[in-house]
Enzyme design. Sequence first.
Site, PDB file in Angstrom:
ATOM      1  N   PRO A  93     -25.842 -12.626   5.855  1.00  0.00           N
ATOM      2  CA  PRO A  93     -24.869 -11.842   6.061  1.00  0.00           C
ATOM      3  C   PRO A  93     -23.768 -12.423   7.238  1.00  0.00           C
ATOM      4  O   PRO A  93     -23.381 -11.743   8.086  1.00  0.00           O
ATOM      5  CB  PRO A  93     -25.254 -10.338   6.521  1.00  0.00           C
ATOM      6  CG  PRO A  93     -26.610 -10.870   7.286  1.00  0.00           C
ATOM      7  CD  PRO A  93     -26.862 -11.863   6.455  1.00  0.00           C
ATOM      8  N   CYS A  94     -23.257 -13.545   6.739  1.00  0.00           N
ATOM      9  CA  CYS A  94     -22.116 -14.074   7.796  1.00  0.00           C
ATOM     10  C   CYS A  94     -21.031 -13.094   7.665  1.00  0.00           C
ATOM     11  O   CYS A  94     -20.037 -13.234   8.443  1.00  0.00           O
ATOM     12  CB  CYS A  94     -21.758 -15.361   7.066  1.00  0.00           C
ATOM     13  SG  CYS A  94     -21.098 -15.605   5.418  1.00  0.00           S
TER      14      CYS A  94
END
Length: 281
Positions: free
Chosen positions: A249-250
């Site tokens: 989850p950047c």
Amino acid sequence: MSQAAAHLSNDPVEQARRLLDRDDHSLQQLADAIGIGPHALLRRFRARFGLTPAEYRAQRRLQAFKRGLRAGADVTTALYDAGFGSPSRIYENGAARLGMTPARYRRGGEGETLRWTVIDTRLGHALIAVTARGVCAVSLGEDETTLEAELRAEFPHATLERVDAGADEFVAPRVRAVAEALQGRRLHGQLPLEVVGSAFQHKVWQALMRIPPGQTRSYGEIAAAIGAPRAVRAVARACAQNRLAVLVPCHRVIRSDGSLGGYRWGLPRKQALLAAEKADV
């Protein structure tokens, strides 16, 4: 011995690291050896190195395994010399998430088969690709042709097979999991991933996966969490090079001033993902 060296030699966290460099130890064994409580050790070790002791040891074994392969050892010899008790152990305790599988590592990706599909989501098209071990790519965009071209550029030596989203019993549940994640829903259980990148990138991506849904961290906070507080720009580059939208989850990483920063698949998608996750918390 210098004052700095003496300080390090008496540092319990550094003592734990040196013990792990030499052999496997449980958290309790490490705590007993250095004289602090296991929970305190876990907290301080993760703050220092960005990894738990178990993750650190898994990474060290994997690095030794890869060195053996590069030196010309066969897979079995390299496995046992690196401290893996059996071939299956390389996939346990998160070790397989740190790099390629043995055959793939030695062949540079040749001989791999990737099955992929494209689904429609509220964020546009999502291309999902999997190997036999797990999801290796999740890309977002408006044009299917562009997404396919990007996949072929990322994995130029692999065999790519397009499948219908619900027609493959191996691919289908992974596609459903990604679709739910794109709606901001929490994943139930651990979805197997095939993560390919440098050792630094792996540390960054693992730190991202520890950010709870609905929360964010700054690039500086991620750099500090992995023990490299000055590597803020390198953290940002690792986020930009992430191939697994949502699963790594950047989108949960923002600038220190609270602004969104960059996002490989466009800032409107980043904003929508964050809003959906906060609504689901």
